[in-house]
Design a protein around this motif. Structure first.
Motif, PDB file in Angstrom:
ATOM      1  N   UNK A   1       0.809  -1.236   0.000  1.00  0.00           N
ATOM      2  CA  UNK A   1       0.000   0.000   0.000  1.00  0.00           C
ATOM      3  C   UNK A   1       0.832   1.271   0.000  1.00  0.00           C
ATOM      4  N   UNK A   2       2.044   1.224   0.583  1.00  0.00           N
ATOM      5  CA  UNK A   2       2.872   2.434   0.635  1.00  0.00           C
ATOM      6  C   UNK A   2       3.537   2.749  -0.702  1.00  0.00           C
ATOM      7  N   UNK A   3       3.660   1.742  -1.562  1.00  0.00           N
ATOM      8  CA  UNK A   3       4.431   1.924  -2.792  1.00  0.00           C
ATOM      9  C   UNK A   3       3.513   2.470  -3.888  1.00  0.00           C
ATOM     10  N   UNK A   4       3.468   3.794  -3.978  1.00  0.00           N
ATOM     11  CA  UNK A   4       2.535   4.474  -4.876  1.00  0.00           C
ATOM     12  C   UNK A   4       3.001   4.505  -6.329  1.00  0.00           C
ATOM     13  N   UNK A   5       4.319   4.341  -6.563  1.00  0.00           N
ATOM     14  CA  UNK A   5       4.891   4.641  -7.875  1.00  0.00           C
ATOM     15  C   UNK A   5       4.251   3.856  -9.016  1.00  0.00           C
ATOM     16  N   UNK A   6       4.220   2.544  -8.889  1.00  0.00           N
ATOM     17  CA  UNK A   6       3.720   1.720  -9.988  1.00  0.00           C
ATOM     18  C   UNK A   6       2.241   1.967 -10.255  1.00  0.00           C
ATOM     19  N   UNK A   7       1.435   1.987  -9.192  1.00  0.00           N
ATOM     20  CA  UNK A   7      -0.007   2.230  -9.373  1.00  0.00           C
ATOM     21  C   UNK A   7      -0.268   3.581 -10.000  1.00  0.00           C
ATOM     22  N   UNK A   8       0.458   4.602  -9.530  1.00  0.00           N
ATOM     23  CA  UNK A   8       0.228   5.958 -10.030  1.00  0.00           C
ATOM     24  C   UNK A   8       0.596   6.083 -11.501  1.00  0.00           C
ATOM     25  N   UNK A   9       1.749   5.530 -11.889  1.00  0.00           N
ATOM     26  CA  UNK A   9       2.157   5.633 -13.287  1.00  0.00           C
ATOM     27  C   UNK A   9       1.209   4.850 -14.189  1.00  0.00           C
ATOM     28  N   UNK A  10       0.784   3.676 -13.728  1.00  0.00           N
ATOM     29  CA  UNK A  10      -0.177   2.900 -14.526  1.00  0.00           C
ATOM     30  C   UNK A  10      -1.466   3.675 -14.739  1.00  0.00           C
ATOM     31  N   UNK A  11      -1.915   4.367 -13.703  1.00  0.00           N
ATOM     32  CA  UNK A  11      -3.142   5.159 -13.824  1.00  0.00           C
ATOM     33  C   UNK A  11      -2.955   6.281 -14.844  1.00  0.00           C
ATOM     34  N   UNK A  12      -1.797   6.944 -14.809  1.00  0.00           N
ATOM     35  CA  UNK A  12      -1.521   8.025 -15.762  1.00  0.00           C
ATOM     36  C   UNK A  12      -1.539   7.482 -17.186  1.00  0.00           C
TER      37      UNK A  12
ATOM     38  N   UNK B   1       7.974  14.407   1.893  1.00  0.00           N
ATOM     39  CA  UNK B   1       9.008  13.391   2.131  1.00  0.00           C
ATOM     40  C   UNK B   1       8.506  12.181   2.909  1.00  0.00           C
ATOM     41  N   UNK B   2       7.505  12.370   3.773  1.00  0.00           N
ATOM     42  CA  UNK B   2       6.978  11.226   4.518  1.00  0.00           C
ATOM     43  C   UNK B   2       6.310  10.215   3.585  1.00  0.00           C
ATOM     44  N   UNK B   3       5.620  10.718   2.568  1.00  0.00           N
ATOM     45  CA  UNK B   3       4.989   9.829   1.583  1.00  0.00           C
ATOM     46  C   UNK B   3       6.066   9.087   0.791  1.00  0.00           C
ATOM     47  N   UNK B   4       7.105   9.812   0.407  1.00  0.00           N
ATOM     48  CA  UNK B   4       8.196   9.205  -0.365  1.00  0.00           C
ATOM     49  C   UNK B   4       8.900   8.132   0.454  1.00  0.00           C
ATOM     50  N   UNK B   5       9.319   8.471   1.668  1.00  0.00           N
ATOM     51  CA  UNK B   5      10.082   7.524   2.474  1.00  0.00           C
ATOM     52  C   UNK B   5       9.265   6.302   2.865  1.00  0.00           C
ATOM     53  N   UNK B   6       7.950   6.471   3.045  1.00  0.00           N
ATOM     54  CA  UNK B   6       7.108   5.320   3.382  1.00  0.00           C
ATOM     55  C   UNK B   6       7.170   4.252   2.297  1.00  0.00           C
ATOM     56  N   UNK B   7       7.333   4.689   1.045  1.00  0.00           N
ATOM     57  CA  UNK B   7       7.402   3.738  -0.060  1.00  0.00           C
ATOM     58  C   UNK B   7       8.676   2.906  -0.007  1.00  0.00           C
ATOM     59  N   UNK B   8       9.701   3.389   0.685  1.00  0.00           N
ATOM     60  CA  UNK B   8      10.974   2.675   0.798  1.00  0.00           C
ATOM     61  C   UNK B   8      11.156   2.026   2.172  1.00  0.00           C
TER      62      UNK B   8
ATOM     63  N   UNK C   1      13.033  -3.814   2.478  1.00  0.00           N
ATOM     64  CA  UNK C   1      14.242  -4.236   3.190  1.00  0.00           C
ATOM     65  C   UNK C   1      14.785  -5.539   2.607  1.00  0.00           C
ATOM     66  N   UNK C   2      13.903  -6.505   2.345  1.00  0.00           N
ATOM     67  CA  UNK C   2      14.341  -7.762   1.740  1.00  0.00           C
ATOM     68  C   UNK C   2      14.867  -7.542   0.332  1.00  0.00           C
ATOM     69  N   UNK C   3      14.182  -6.682  -0.413  1.00  0.00           N
ATOM     70  CA  UNK C   3      14.605  -6.332  -1.767  1.00  0.00           C
ATOM     71  C   UNK C   3      16.013  -5.735  -1.749  1.00  0.00           C
ATOM     72  N   UNK C   4      16.280  -4.875  -0.779  1.00  0.00           N
ATOM     73  CA  UNK C   4      17.590  -4.239  -0.681  1.00  0.00           C
ATOM     74  C   UNK C   4      18.658  -5.245  -0.272  1.00  0.00           C
TER      75      UNK C   4
ATOM     76  N   UNK D   1      16.229   9.988  -2.697  1.00  0.00           N
ATOM     77  CA  UNK D   1      16.236   8.908  -1.722  1.00  0.00           C
ATOM     78  C   UNK D   1      17.528   8.122  -1.911  1.00  0.00           C
ATOM     79  N   UNK D   2      18.246   7.919  -0.816  1.00  0.00           N
ATOM     80  CA  UNK D   2      19.523   7.221  -0.825  1.00  0.00           C
ATOM     81  C   UNK D   2      19.325   5.892  -0.104  1.00  0.00           C
TER      82      UNK D   2
END
Length: 325
Positions: free
Chosen positions: A55-66, A202-209, A217-220, A253-254
């Motif tokens: 739910x926190x990872x907005x990037x894929x859903x948002x781009x697909x919607x666009x 930034x809170x929205x951004x960092x929540x996605x990571x 964390x597992x992905x990293x 984001x680093x």
């Protein structure tokens, strides 16, 4: 059956040599770092797929919607037949709404997925041959930071798509070189479609990571499993903490892995031993976020004329269209 052509620009031996060089350099640098492409090796790709469903990872859903909501508008630019090339295509799922819109308008002449994984490219071509009968299909197996000169030219106008926010994984100089190389590979009138994560709270951004389920964390940490598997290393991923930091000065984001105890790690295939102090970090990637005007300025500097920008309702992701001037 659609005509198919496969262009091989990079061999498995080249990929192995690049991996050895990049990992050896990264682990002997200060600060230590590992190439971001390691995230998408095998299990990492599956973890990323799981991450996009958090739910926190907005990037894929948002781009697909666009792309879904604006595919017809994207396809309306220009006239005549279009040859679409998708950089880092993967399964070519992101670009499908645009392909469908161009096909519905009778303008889709060809589609070329461009990816470093030959098996992925072959699978996509086999899948799409049924979906787009009569459309020329081809594939490019290569590194889009090195092989843009190999973009196919069938005489039709070209639309080069770079989606998924990968554009933000470049450093500033890398991004500038990429845009210049792309512009040199295109003719005036060809177009570039790029998805970019926009600056926001930034809170929205960092929540996605830092998703609650711990998938990021597992992905990293999986990059260490890749080095273990590919280069005979003995990293202990469980003893590294996932860290994602926001730099408001650079809108970046680093991502890092922080050693939770002192370690000595052997990388057998490189004949290398690496020492890490407790708290020492390995940088594993960056993700730059963009202001619209800033990105359009970078496109202009490389010889593109920005034409449009579409965003989702929340303004999370932007899809930019620019013409080669």
């Amino acid at each position: 059956m659609s005509h198919q052509e496969l262009r091989i620009c990079i061999a498995e031996d080249d990929l192995d040599a690049a991996l050895r060089l990049d990992v050896g350099h990264g682990l002997t640098s200060r600060p230590k770092h590992l190439p971001m492409r390691l995230h998408y090796d095998g299990r990492g790709s599956r973890l990323f797929g799981e991450l996009t469903r958090q739910p926190e990872y907005y990037q894929t859903r948002s781009e697909r919607a666009v792309l879904r909501d604006n595919a017809a508008g994207i396809a309306a630019f220009g006239t005549g037949p279009v040859s679409v090339i998708e950089l880092g295509a993967g399964r070519a799922e992101k670009i499908r709404p645009v392909l469908d819109a161009l096909a519905a308008a009778g303008r889709l002449e060809a589609f070329w997925p461009f990816d470093v994984a030959e098996g992925e490219v072959r699978d996509v071509l086999a899948e799409l041959s049924a979906a787009y009968p009569g459309v020329r299909l081809g594939g490019i197996v290569g590194d889009f930071t090195r092989h843009l000169s190999q973009l196919p030219d069938t005489g039709a106008a070209r639309l080069v798509a770079f989606l998924g926010g990968t554009f933000g994984n470049f450093t500033g100089p890398e991004r500038g070189r990429f845009l210049q190389d792309l512009r040199e590979a295109l003719r005036p009138g060809d177009r570039f479609l790029v998805g970019a994560d926009l600056v926001k709270d930034p809170e929205v951004i960092l929540a996605a990571y830092n998703d609650a389920a711990g998938v990021t964390a597992e992905f990293n940490r999986n990059v260490l499993d890749v080095v273990n598997h590919r280069l005979g290393a003995d990293f202990e991923p469980a003893h590294f903490e996932h860290v994602a930091l926001w730099d408001g000065g650079t809108d970046t984001v680093d991502m890092r892995l922080r050693a939770m105890k002192p370690m000595r790690v052997a990388v057998a295939d490189l004949d290398l031993e690496v020492s890490l102090d407790v708290g020492e970090e390995i940088r594993t990637g960056i993700s730059v976020k963009f202001h619209r005007g800033e990105l359009e300025s970078q496109l202009r500097a490389a010889g593109f004329a920005p034409e449009a920008c579409w965003t989702d309702e929340r303004g999370c992701m932007g899809v930019f269209l620019a013409e080669a001037a």
